[in-house]
Scaffold this motif. Structure first.
Motif: not given
Length: 1336
Positions: A458-464, A474-485, A499-507
């Protein structure tokens, strides 16, 4: 027409994509919203997904401590089944059912309908707070329950349930709170006399009483007895026991209605509870049992006033309704049917309404309803659904203060809703609030909390989304880290992995847009493919996953120009459109993206229907989009680009005016701080530049230049978009120079191109295009930077056709991207008086395919002595790259998604391997003395290739034709060919193809088109006619020309004469060569059309006089100068010769003379040194290749114009292909004789790569190859071979140091002698000309 600037789409800028992803529904922890990229992806967050601003919710189910937990499941039952034939219990059960139906038939449904009508009339007359209102409610509810038992219509219970809820709340307020009572034996105390009850109510009760008395008591007793007997035979866990339990309960309930005996009712309730426990939790039959149980409990409350019965009944009904809602939602996820979702929303509302205010599961039901509403919003786009869901989620959060255990879930669910709202409102307040909620939720779920993945997502989505809106890195960098985790915490089979797959792919795709690292984009494509696999039809989120995959493939096409990606993207978008009929809120995105793809196809093919459909789709997308939608400016931009593309093709001013207007409208809708604003600015500038070219209006030019500069000022140095924007600026400035001839514009254009070329983070393809364009403008304007531009473009070629690609892909790229680059560069260098650079540029820009292959075999002994670890690493990588290059990377529509994913993973692996290879090379080049390790050779090295004779490089460029004569001391001579040009050379090639096509027939007619070619050449070179003594008519006509000049031999005589006069004779004169019986060796290195002309046979062939190049030199060919480098050490192994003879090949014309050819060879080569394969198989031949010193093939050859790597020698069991030969190690290889057809036939499409069998053998290790430029006559093979080997193996032509070792360096001379003998037999040109020697 001026070159077309590159239009930057949302994909280029990484900030205009639209992303969707499935909407997650999580009962204990919500699902986050996922972000869109403004114009292409669709993201997801657990319950929420962002499709271009859309959010989907996917339900997660976790256990709770709710009293609504389903009872344990013990046995199964079959709905309405009665068991096997002959089963005694089944017979009893069936008999009981038939009797009970008779009892039911005795009751008139019209009577109960009348009673209910009267109760409703009575109730309507008792407005609140009339003290008898609750009693009237009870009467109406009881009547509805009674009708349910007769009609089995669930709607009766749906109507009765809320009535009982009101009764429970009213009576609870009056008695439980006031007096602490839990039972009502009589009506509630009232100051009104009960006689005030309306006559309507009394009449209804009378009718109801009569209705209940209808069934015969004796019949009911018989039915009950039969059910009891059946139960005795259906012990637990008999599958049919629940049927008998319910049958007996129904009978007892009906008997209670008849007798008012509460024991019957109590037993019925007990039996129904047992039946429910013994049934499958998810079965429809269990739901029917629970309906009966609700009715029975409600009836007992009516009779006893026990509130506990009423509460149990209501709670049971609530559980049942919510369970039904959940099942319909799951059904929707499987079927995608909106009716399932509508039923789910409706049932959630009913179930929620049945729960008391303070019930522990009421908030949970609240969450479920909100998630279902968000899902419906995602499907139908009704804003009230989203607004209602957010209000509900806010209320739920208020009721879960810290430290409530469900507060993190409420935070994420509300955050997801706000993210969805932001994507449609573009209000930063919504995004900021969502980000705050998501951060708090993540803090409340530290590792190893089981729901941490949801909070991370959820936080990764908001940051993207925030990155896409504000552009803060810095928002993009943090979003990718959160989505990977978040993805790492979900197993391969976890339900919300999608859902996790899609968000990481988009970031990752967004990151690619910022950094240009292709591995990020490749990973995004793979993740999207996995998501597609997880959403097979008819999964409701399939359109979302297909959309996101299509978008990523589109972006990758823009990077690599791999058309398979664009084709797949188009197919996927078409499928998405079928899954999103109007008024689906996401339909406009696929319409828009499909329009973009069609525009790209139009720019390639020029088909009017493509651009017409593209514009239609863009306009339809805008019509479906609200005027305030945050993605509207990007849809406007795509429409404007399509209008611009149509203008560039057809030149209508209306189109370019409309394009500029639409671009300006799009810019007005974008905030000045929006990170994607530069996209619209770039495209507007391109359109302004195009209009300047049309009208010459200076204000358009100035506006375009200023707009480009505004774009560039928005990016820091090194941003990948700098490449495209600088390139566009360069084109506009170059156009300005061509209009005004003001040198300042040219200098600024060159500077812009240089910035574009130097952009390391941009795709190599775009940097190459910039370098090529720079070279063209600089060359045409005689700018001093022209050679630097050509050098830069040539250096990009091996990086375009990277070693990590398969062979076919490398070949395709080199053919499609090069287009005579090296030849143009050499011509430019000659005009600048730099023949040394001309040779180096030709060598670096031609035969790149083979140069790369040779790199992998380059001896590295010197490196091993200096840096053994680097040498070992380089050797390991080179082996892996070579093996990988032979893989089949071709795709097929029949490939499954898993197969495609596997192939793409393989592609990514080899791309990383290539990166490692390049990095290792850079390490080596930093070593002292290794600065030029594996770089293209400099002239000081190349000139060593001419130690055994001069090399004549024939360069054919659009700007002129020249010869460069390279000797061991450098480029000694440069000879221009003033009478030749590129067009004339191509005409000579066409004439020669015609003559070859007639197979040497001496009386074939000269076609009109070919006769016109001859006359065109004579007009350009009138002196040729006298020299060649041609007899041609003075004017054109459609008939045949004179018999002498109509034969293919005369065409040969004409072409070879032109080559002698224009090419060979000036070279002979410059080298001051004389006729000789022992002429010296000379190597021809032809380029472009020269590669398809028999320079070695050039001469005057008249009856009374003959003068040919073979009088002066022994000719050999070489595809590159580098292939002649290197010593030829004496062989240390015993000599072996392999002879492959194929007299009869399946499906081919018989070659009987090949057996004679074998006998001729046997006369010259000792048996113990020869391996003879007659009708040999492909595997047999391949097995002997590594040990053979000389190989001789007498068989059919086959040229493959579509795929040169499929050129082959045809053997007994199939073709021996170029690609197979390339894979063989041939350390002993010395000479190959290909007595077969077309083994040195090049292709006009690949003039500078030399893809044929002869070159293949040369580059795979053979020092020399005898091959044929076209088909040869079967009888000529034995004769040429006999003379050739007699000369090669004569005693003074071989060394005896260690056995039998012929001197293969004399192969060219041996062939010279053999062909001279064949020619002396007065055979046609087509028979003796094709034999050539290649190499050393």
């Amino acid at each position: 027409m001026a070159e077309v600037p590159t239009q930057l789409t949302s994909d280029d800028l990484g900030g205009t994509d639209v992303t969707e992803q499935p909407l997650g529904r999580n009962t204990s922890s919500p699902t986050p919203a996922t972000l869109p990229q403004e114009s292409t992806d669709e993201i997801s967050t657990q319950p929420v997904t962002v499709h271009n601003g859309e959010l989907l919710v996917v339900k997660q189910h976790t256990s709770t401590n709710s009293t609504l937990q389903n009872p344990p499941v013990h046995v199964t039952e079959r709905d309405a089944a009665t068991g096997e034939d002959g089963d005694e219990s089944s017979q009893l059960y069936d008999f009981a059912l038939s009797l009970f139906e008779e009892c039911k038939n005795a009751a008139l449904l019209s009577d109960i309908d009348t009673a209910i009508y009267l109760f409703r009339e009575a109730f309507d007359q008792l407005s609140a707070p009339h003290p008898l209102r609750s009693r009237s409610l009870k009467d109406l509810a009881g009547a509805l329950v009674t009708r349910f038992y007769l009609s089995r219509e669930p709607e009766d219970l749906d109507q009765a349930s809320p009535l009982y809820v009101e009764i429970e709340r009213t009576w609870n307020d009056v008695f439980v709170e006031a007096k602490g009572q839990t039972q009502l034996d009589n009506d509630p105390p009232t100051e009104y006399d009960s006689r005030l009850t309306s006559e309507l109510s009394d009449l209804a009760k009378s009718i109801l009483t009569n209705f209940n008395q209808a069934p015969q008591l004796s019949n009911l007793d018989t039915v009950a007895m039969l059910h009891r007997e059946a139960l005795l035979l259906r012990h637990s866990p008999h599958q049919q026991r629940p049927l008998s339990l319910r049958g007996l309960a129904t009978t007892l309930y009906t008997r209670f209605r008849r007798t008012d005996d509460r024991r019957n009712l109590n037993e019925a309730i007990s039996l129904l509870r047992e039946a429910a426990q013994a049934s499958f939790e998810s079965s429809a039959y269990r739901m029917d049992i629970l309906d009966d149980l609700f009715a029975a409990l409600a009836t007992r409350f009516d009779k006893t006033g026990q509130l506990v019965d009423l509460r149990n009944a209501i709670e049971q009904r609530a559980y049942q309704t919510l369970s039904f809602a959940e099942s319909r939602f799951k059904q929707f996820l499987r079927s995608g049917q909106i009716t399932d979702l509508e039923a789910s929303v409706s049932s959630y509302r009913k179930g929620y309404a049945l729960l008391p205010v303070h019930h522990p599961n009421r908030l949970h039901a609240f969450d479920e309803l909100a998630m279902a509403l968000m899902k419906r919003f995602e499907q139908l786009g009704q804003r009230q659904d989203l607004d209602e869901a957010i209000l509900m989620l806010r209320e739920a959060l208020e009721q879960r203060p810290v430290p409530h255990p469900d507060r993190p879930g409420s935070l994420t669910r509300l955050g997801d809703g706000l993210l969805i709202k932001f994507q449609h409102s573009n209000k930063l307040d919504d995004l900021d609030e969502a980000t705050l909620f998501d951060r708090e939720a993540l803090q409340l779920r530290p590792a190893p909390h089981p729901n941490r993945s949801k909070a991370l997502q959820s936080l990764g989505s908001a940051l993207i989304l925030r990155y896409k809106r504000l552009g803060q890195r810095e928002d993009l960098t943090e979003a990718i880290s959160l989505n990977r985790e978040a993805l790492g915490l979900r197993s391969m089979t976890h339900f919300d992995r999608l859902i996790r797959l899609g968000n990481l792919a988009i970031s990752l795709k967004i990151k690619f847009g910022q950094e240009g690292r292709l591995e990020d984009l490749d990973e995004a494509v793979l993740l999207h493919r996995e998501a597609v696999v997880l959403t097979p039809a008819p999964h409701p989120d399939r359109s979302l996953t297909l959309f996101n995959l299509a978008d990523a493939l589109h972006v990758r096409f823009a990077q690599s120009r791999r058309w398979a990606d664009l084709d797949e993207a188009m197919l996927l978008h078409r499928e998405v459109l079928e899954l999103r009929p109007a008024p689906h809120p996401g339909r406009f995105k696929s319409l828009d993206n499909l329009g973009v793809i069609l525009r790209i196809l139009f720019q390639t093919s020029g088909q009017r229907e493509d651009i017409a459909l593209s514009l239609s789709l863009h306009r339809e997308a805008l019509e479906l989009q609200p005027a305030t939608h945050p993605l509207r400016p990007f849809c406007l931009q795509d429409l404007a680009v399509a209008l611009w593309a149509r203008f560039e093709k057809f030149g209508l001013q209306e189109d370019i005016d409309d394009s500029i207007s639409v671009h300006r409208n799009a810019l007005q809708l974008l905030p000045t701080s929006h990170p994607s604003r530069s996209s619209s600015l770039n495209n507007l500038a391109s359109a302004l530049g195009s209009r300047f070219n049309l009208t010459g209006q200076r204000h358009d030019l100035d506006a375009a230049i200023n707009t480009y500069n505004e774009c560039l000022s928005a990016f820091g140095s090194g941003h990948p978009l700098t490449c495209g924007i600088s390139y566009n600026l360069g084109i506009t400035l170059a156009d300005a120079y061509s209009h005004t001839r003001e040198a300042e514009y040219l200098d600024k254009a060159i500077a812009a191109f240089q910035v574009s070329v130097a952009c390391e983070s941009a795709p190599i393809s775009r940097r190459y295009t910039a370098a090529r364009t720079w070279a063209t403008h600089a060359d045409n304007s005689h700018h001093e930077s022209a050679l630097d531009a050509y050098h830069a473009a040539i250096e990009f070629l091996p990086r375009l056709a990277t070693l990590g690609l398969d062979l076919q892909s490398r070949q395709r790229i080199l053919v499609s991207w090069r287009d005579g680059l090296a030849r143009d560069a050499a011509a430019c260098a000659l005009r600048f008086g730099r023949p040394d650079r001309a040779v180096e540029l030709l060598e670096g820009g031609r035969t790149v395919f083979w140069a790369q292959a040779l790199q992998l075999h380059k001896p590295t002994m010197d490196l091993r002595d200096t840096a053994p670890e680097l040498e070992e690493q380089l050797r390991r990588i080179s082996i892996a790259l070579e093996q990988g290059s032979f893989r089949d990377a071709s795709t097929s529509p029949s490939h499954t998604m898993q197969k495609v994913m596997s192939m793409e993973q393989e592609t990514s692996h080899f791309r990383r391997l290539n990166d490692k290879w390049l990095a290792t090379l850079e390490q080596v080049r930093r070593l002292s003395g290794f600065q030029d390790f594996l770089r293209p050779s400099r002239l000081s090295t190349l000139q060593c290739a001419a130690n055994n004779g001069p090399i004549v490089i024939l360069n054919a460029s659009q700007t002129g034709c020249n010869a460069l004569i390279l000797t061991s001391t450098g480029v000694q001579h440069t000879i221009p060919f003033p009478d030749l040009n590129f067009t004339l050379l191509t005409k000579l090639v066409k004439l020669l193809r015609y003559a070859i096509g007639y197979g040497g027939s001496r009386d074939a007619p000269l076609l009109e088109s070919n006769r016109e070619l001859v006359e065109d050449i004579l007009q350009q070179m009138p002196f040729i006619s006298d020299t060649l003594q041609l007899r041609l008519p003075s004017e054109r006509h459609l008939g045949r020309i004179s018999t002498t000049s109509s034969q293919p031999d005369e065409v040969f005589r004409f072409v070879l004469g032109v080559l002698w006069v224009s090419v060979s004779k000036p070279i002979i004169g410059m080298l001051e060569l004389k006729k000789s019986d022992m002429p010296p060796n000379l190597w021809w290195c032809p380029t472009g059309p020269f590669s398809f002309l028999p320079i070695h046979a050039a001469g005057i062939y008249l009856t009374e006089m003959t003068e040919t190049i073979s009088d002066y030199v022994v000719s050999s060919y070489t595809p590159t100068i580098s292939s002649l480098l290197g010593d030829t050490p004496p062989s240390t192994t015993s000599f072996n010769m392999m002879v492959v003879i194929q007299p009869d090949t399946p499906g081919q014309k018989s070659l009987p003379y090949t057996l004679d050819e074998l006998r001729k060879i046997e006369a010259h080569v000792p048996n113990n040194h020869m391996i003879k394969l007659v009708h040999g198989s492909v595997n047999e031949v391949i097995s002997h290749l590594p040990t053979a010193s000389v190989i001789h093939f007498a068989c059919h050859g086959q040229q493959n114009r579509r795929n040169p790597l499929e050129c082959a020698l045809l053997l007994q069991d199939g073709p021996l292909k170029v690609s197979q030969i390339m894979q063989q190690p041939m350390s002993n290889a010395s000479l190959a004789f290909l007595s077969a057809c077309e083994t040195a036939m090049g292709d006009e499409n690949f003039p500078d790569e030399v893809f044929h069998l002869g070159a293949t053998l040369l580059f795979t290790g053979f020092r020399g190859v005898v091959a044929t430029m076209w088909s040869i006559a079967d009888p000529d093979g034995p004769n040429v071979a006999d003379t050739f080997y007699a000369e090669l193996f004569k005693p003074d032509g071989s060394t005896k140091t260690d056995g039998f070792h012929p001197d293969t360096t004399q192969a060219a001379r041996a062939l010279h002698i053999a062909v001279t003998k064949l020619r002396s037999e007065n055979v046609s040109f087509i028979r003796w000309v094709p034999f050539i020697h290649i190499g050393r």
